[in-house]
Design a protein around this motif. Structure first.
Motif, short mmCIF file in Angstrom:
data_model
loop_
_atom_site.label_atom_id
_atom_site.label_comp_id
_atom_site.label_asym_id
_atom_site.label_seq_id
_atom_site.Cartn_x
_atom_site.Cartn_y
_atom_site.Cartn_z
N ARG A 49 -1.30 77.07 -21.18
CA ARG A 49 -1.57 77.18 -19.75
C ARG A 49 -2.72 76.25 -19.36
N LYS A 50 -3.76 76.20 -20.18
CA LYS A 50 -4.91 75.34 -19.92
C LYS A 50 -4.49 73.87 -19.90
N ASP A 53 -2.46 73.26 -16.72
CA ASP A 53 -3.34 73.20 -15.56
C ASP A 53 -4.06 71.85 -15.50
N ALA A 54 -4.52 71.36 -16.65
CA ALA A 54 -5.20 70.07 -16.70
C ALA A 54 -4.25 68.94 -16.31
N ASP A 56 -1.63 69.23 -14.34
CA ASP A 56 -1.41 69.36 -12.90
C ASP A 56 -2.58 68.77 -12.12
N GLU A 57 -3.79 69.08 -12.56
CA GLU A 57 -4.99 68.56 -11.89
C GLU A 57 -5.02 67.04 -11.95
N ASN A 60 -2.41 65.63 -9.58
CA ASN A 60 -2.78 65.80 -8.17
C ASN A 60 -3.89 64.84 -7.73
#
Length: 61
Positions: A49-50, A53-54, A56-57, A60
């Motif tokens: 998950r981490k 998330d990284a 995705d960041e 973006n």
């Protein structure tokens, strides 16, 4: 024993680890190749998950 029955699963409801698909599909995580890896199921999920998330960041920005 089928291949699935030789793999290991983590039971979300009670934290147990067992060989084979013994629990309902919505209550298990896996399959994992061995007991030790299945015992780390929640840790592995948090790491994934981490990383997601990284990614995705980064995407973006």
């Amino acid at each position: 024993m089928s291949d699935d029955e030789n793999l290991w699963y983590y039971s979300v409801s009670d934290g147990s680890v067992h060989q084979g698909k013994g629990t309902h599909v919505f209550d298990r995580m896996g399959p994992y190749p061995d007991r030790a890896t299945a015992e780390r199921a929640l840790e592995i999920a948090a790491e994934r998950r981490k990383a997601a998330d990284a990614a995705d960041e980064e995407w973006n920005n």
